[in-house]
Write a protein that holds these residues in place. Structure first.
Motif, PDB file in Angstrom:
ATOM      1  N   PRO A 154       9.668  -8.630 -26.901  1.00 50.15           N
ATOM      2  CA  PRO A 154       9.561  -8.100 -28.271  1.00 50.15           C
ATOM      3  C   PRO A 154      10.667  -7.106 -28.643  1.00 50.15           C
ATOM      4  N   PHE A 155      11.846  -7.196 -28.021  1.00 44.44           N
ATOM      5  CA  PHE A 155      13.012  -6.382 -28.336  1.00 44.44           C
ATOM      6  C   PHE A 155      12.730  -4.883 -28.254  1.00 44.44           C
ATOM      7  N   PRO A 156      12.359  -4.388 -27.062  1.00 42.77           N
ATOM      8  CA  PRO A 156      12.090  -2.959 -26.905  1.00 42.77           C
ATOM      9  C   PRO A 156      13.392  -2.159 -26.970  1.00 42.77           C
ATOM     10  N   PRO A 157      13.306  -0.824 -27.129  1.00 33.70           N
ATOM     11  CA  PRO A 157      14.515   0.005 -27.057  1.00 33.70           C
ATOM     12  C   PRO A 157      15.227  -0.215 -25.725  1.00 33.70           C
ATOM     13  N   LEU A 158      16.529  -0.027 -25.705  1.00 39.22           N
ATOM     14  CA  LEU A 158      17.302  -0.268 -24.487  1.00 39.22           C
ATOM     15  C   LEU A 158      16.925   0.684 -23.370  1.00 39.22           C
ATOM     16  N   ASP A 159      16.572   1.910 -23.712  1.00 32.12           N
ATOM     17  CA  ASP A 159      16.021   2.864 -22.753  1.00 32.12           C
ATOM     18  C   ASP A 159      15.288   3.942 -23.546  1.00 32.12           C
ATOM     19  N   ASP A 160      14.686   4.897 -22.840  1.00 35.75           N
ATOM     20  CA  ASP A 160      13.901   5.922 -23.534  1.00 35.75           C
ATOM     21  C   ASP A 160      14.540   7.298 -23.441  1.00 35.75           C
ATOM     22  N   GLU A 161      15.841   7.333 -23.163  1.00 32.54           N
ATOM     23  CA  GLU A 161      16.519   8.620 -23.058  1.00 32.54           C
ATOM     24  C   GLU A 161      17.011   9.087 -24.423  1.00 32.54           C
ATOM     25  N   THR A 162      17.369  10.369 -24.480  1.00 35.06           N
ATOM     26  CA  THR A 162      17.919  10.947 -25.706  1.00 35.06           C
ATOM     27  C   THR A 162      19.304  11.508 -25.418  1.00 35.06           C
ATOM     28  N   PRO A 163      20.213  11.485 -26.394  1.00 31.37           N
ATOM     29  CA  PRO A 163      20.046  10.852 -27.707  1.00 31.37           C
ATOM     30  C   PRO A 163      19.970   9.339 -27.579  1.00 31.37           C
ATOM     31  N   ALA A 164      19.333   8.706 -28.549  1.00 31.64           N
ATOM     32  CA  ALA A 164      19.166   7.257 -28.504  1.00 31.64           C
ATOM     33  C   ALA A 164      20.519   6.564 -28.611  1.00 31.64           C
ATOM     34  N   LEU A 165      20.656   5.452 -27.921  1.00 32.03           N
ATOM     35  CA  LEU A 165      21.859   4.642 -28.059  1.00 32.03           C
ATOM     36  C   LEU A 165      21.928   4.061 -29.464  1.00 32.03           C
ATOM     37  N   ARG A 166      23.109   4.055 -30.033  1.00 31.74           N
ATOM     38  CA  ARG A 166      23.319   3.408 -31.327  1.00 31.74           C
ATOM     39  C   ARG A 166      23.552   1.928 -31.093  1.00 31.74           C
ATOM     40  N   HIS A 196      45.689  -5.338 -33.581  1.00 28.97           N
ATOM     41  CA  HIS A 196      45.908  -3.976 -33.089  1.00 28.97           C
ATOM     42  C   HIS A 196      46.637  -4.023 -31.746  1.00 28.97           C
ATOM     43  N   PRO A 197      47.925  -4.368 -31.763  1.00 29.31           N
ATOM     44  CA  PRO A 197      48.650  -4.525 -30.500  1.00 29.31           C
ATOM     45  C   PRO A 197      48.770  -3.244 -29.685  1.00 29.31           C
ATOM     46  N   ALA A 198      48.610  -2.070 -30.316  1.00 30.86           N
ATOM     47  CA  ALA A 198      48.691  -0.802 -29.564  1.00 30.86           C
ATOM     48  C   ALA A 198      47.372  -0.451 -28.887  1.00 30.86           C
ATOM     49  N   LEU A 199      46.339  -1.253 -29.122  1.00 26.93           N
ATOM     50  CA  LEU A 199      45.015  -0.991 -28.547  1.00 26.93           C
ATOM     51  C   LEU A 199      44.847  -1.781 -27.250  1.00 26.93           C
ATOM     52  N   THR A 200      44.434  -1.095 -26.202  1.00 27.55           N
ATOM     53  CA  THR A 200      44.147  -1.753 -24.924  1.00 27.55           C
ATOM     54  C   THR A 200      42.644  -1.770 -24.706  1.00 27.55           C
ATOM     55  N   VAL A 201      42.096  -2.936 -24.417  1.00 24.06           N
ATOM     56  CA  VAL A 201      40.668  -3.064 -24.127  1.00 24.06           C
ATOM     57  C   VAL A 201      40.519  -3.546 -22.685  1.00 24.06           C
ATOM     58  N   THR A 202      39.866  -2.740 -21.869  1.00 20.17           N
ATOM     59  CA  THR A 202      39.531  -3.171 -20.517  1.00 20.17           C
ATOM     60  C   THR A 202      38.069  -3.591 -20.506  1.00 20.17           C
ATOM     61  N   THR A 203      37.742  -4.603 -19.722  1.00 19.79           N
ATOM     62  CA  THR A 203      36.380  -5.128 -19.765  1.00 19.79           C
ATOM     63  C   THR A 203      35.796  -5.250 -18.367  1.00 19.79           C
ATOM     64  N   ARG A 204      34.482  -5.303 -18.333  1.00 19.12           N
ATOM     65  CA  ARG A 204      33.742  -5.553 -17.101  1.00 19.12           C
ATOM     66  C   ARG A 204      32.411  -6.161 -17.468  1.00 19.12           C
ATOM     67  N   ASP A 205      31.906  -7.049 -16.623  1.00 18.60           N
ATOM     68  CA  ASP A 205      30.606  -7.630 -16.907  1.00 18.60           C
ATOM     69  C   ASP A 205      29.538  -6.968 -16.051  1.00 18.60           C
ATOM     70  N   GLY A 206      28.305  -7.202 -16.398  1.00 18.28           N
ATOM     71  CA  GLY A 206      27.188  -6.625 -15.662  1.00 18.28           C
ATOM     72  C   GLY A 206      25.878  -7.005 -16.319  1.00 18.28           C
ATOM     73  N   THR A 207      24.793  -6.620 -15.713  1.00 21.13           N
ATOM     74  CA  THR A 207      23.490  -6.831 -16.340  1.00 21.13           C
ATOM     75  C   THR A 207      23.317  -5.827 -17.476  1.00 21.13           C
ATOM     76  N   THR A 208      22.392  -6.130 -18.371  1.00 16.77           N
ATOM     77  CA  THR A 208      22.125  -5.193 -19.465  1.00 16.77           C
ATOM     78  C   THR A 208      21.700  -3.827 -18.920  1.00 16.77           C
ATOM     79  N   ALA A 209      20.852  -3.814 -17.897  1.00 15.52           N
ATOM     80  CA  ALA A 209      20.391  -2.535 -17.334  1.00 15.52           C
ATOM     81  C   ALA A 209      21.544  -1.728 -16.762  1.00 15.52           C
ATOM     82  N   SER A 210      22.452  -2.376 -16.037  1.00 22.16           N
ATOM     83  CA  SER A 210      23.566  -1.635 -15.444  1.00 22.16           C
ATOM     84  C   SER A 210      24.524  -1.133 -16.515  1.00 22.16           C
ATOM     85  N   LEU A 211      24.686  -1.896 -17.593  1.00 21.35           N
ATOM     86  CA  LEU A 211      25.588  -1.465 -18.660  1.00 21.35           C
ATOM     87  C   LEU A 211      24.987  -0.335 -19.488  1.00 21.35           C
ATOM     88  N   VAL A 212      23.669  -0.306 -19.636  1.00 26.19           N
ATOM     89  CA  VAL A 212      23.029   0.840 -20.291  1.00 26.19           C
ATOM     90  C   VAL A 212      23.291   2.111 -19.474  1.00 26.19           C
TER      91      VAL A 212
END
Length: 291
Positions: free
Chosen positions: A155-167, A121-137
């Motif tokens: 035990p793999f809890p939900p990423l957060d408890d806000e709504t709507p839930a993250l997919r 997909h040469p017409a697609l531009t992807v910009t990236t950044r790293d971070g902790t899981t909490a900051s990226l949520v």
């Protein structure tokens, strides 16, 4: 209450504050003064006639009103960005996708997916950044990233408890390994027990990643480094030991030995999003294929 007169810049500033968790961090990211950021937030609070932020000593938290405004502001700004792409006459799968990734995903997964996307997909531009899981949520909630590769541990809890839930979609589950100096007493064992990890000095990244999960003692962290290369070089120097995600095992420098621990500790890698545009769905598909 009339939100139609709210300037878009104020919504983008609010979005950045929500992600960064502080006015000062948002100001640095945006290149504004902190007073300018404060004025934009104050202007929004006058319009909605309620506080948007709960100001604390270590940063800010969104109020209930703030969560509602953030959800709608993100949708508005995302729609405007989509309109800009469409008006530019780009194909549906073109445009820019903002991808966030937790640090060790940059070792193999993200570069491999990006290389594949450049070919397909040469017409697609992807910009990236790293971070902790909490900051990226928080960034997903603030819609300053479109898609994020995140880590989760048992035990793999939900990423957060806000709504709507993250997919989310699970990309992989990986063994957690240990990196020790080549001269370390644990270096030349085929397997070690969790009990063998007691009493050693650890090298960790904030907020504590790098220490074996659930270790039943008060651990000693002698060095803190976010960068994986820095952590592994510290291990090579004999400064301590650290955990290691399985994909980075082939990248360790001279002087570091990778050791397996007899344990059920694993790391689950997921890709997460709130809403997927067509370009973002292409990125998700690439990550799934490369995981």
């Amino acid at each position: 209450m009339d939100l139609t007169a709210v300037p878009l810049v104020a919504l983008r500033v609010f979005q950045e504050v929500a992600e960064r968790g502080s006015l000062s961090a948002a100001a640095v990211a945006l290149g504004y003064t902190q007073s300018a950021v404060s004025r934009q937030i104050a202007a929004l609070e006058r319009v909605v006639r309620a506080p948007l932020l709960d100001r604390q000593r270590d940063g800010v938290q969104l109020t209930d009103t703030g969560h509602v405004l953030l959800r709608h502001a993100g949708l508005v700004l995302a729609q405007l960005d989509a309109a800009s792409r469409e008006l530019s006459g780009l194909p549906a799968t073109a445009g820019t996708v903002r991808l966030g990734w937790f640090t060790s995903a940059g070792g193999t997964l993200v570069p491999s997916a990006l290389a594949s996307l450049r070919r397909s997909h040469p017409a697609l531009t992807v910009t990236t950044r790293d971070g902790t899981t909490a900051s990226l949520v928080r960034a997903l909630r603030a819609r300053t990233v479109d898609v994020a590769v995140l880590a989760s541990e048992p035990p793999f809890p939900p990423l957060d408890d806000e709504t709507p839930a993250l997919r989310t979609k699970v990309l992989d589950e990986r063994e957690l390994l240990l990196a020790v100096p080549s001269t370390h007493p644990l270096a030349h064992k085929d397997f070690i027990e969790v009990a063998d990890l007691r009493g050693w000095a650890w090298i960790a990244g904030p907020p504590g990643f790098g220490v074996w999960p659930g270790l039943d003692e008060r651990v000693t962290v002698t060095h803190v480094a976010r960068d994986w290369l820095a952590k592994l070089q510290l291990v090579a120097s004999g400064a301590g030991i650290t955990t290691l995600p399985e994909p980075l095992a082939t990248l360790v420098p001279h002087g570091v030995q990778v050791v397996r621990v007899r344990s059920l500790e694993r790391q689950r890698i997921v890709v997460a999003w709130l809403n997927l545009s067509e370009p973002a769905s292409v990125v998700v598909d690439a990550l799934v294929l490369r995981a």
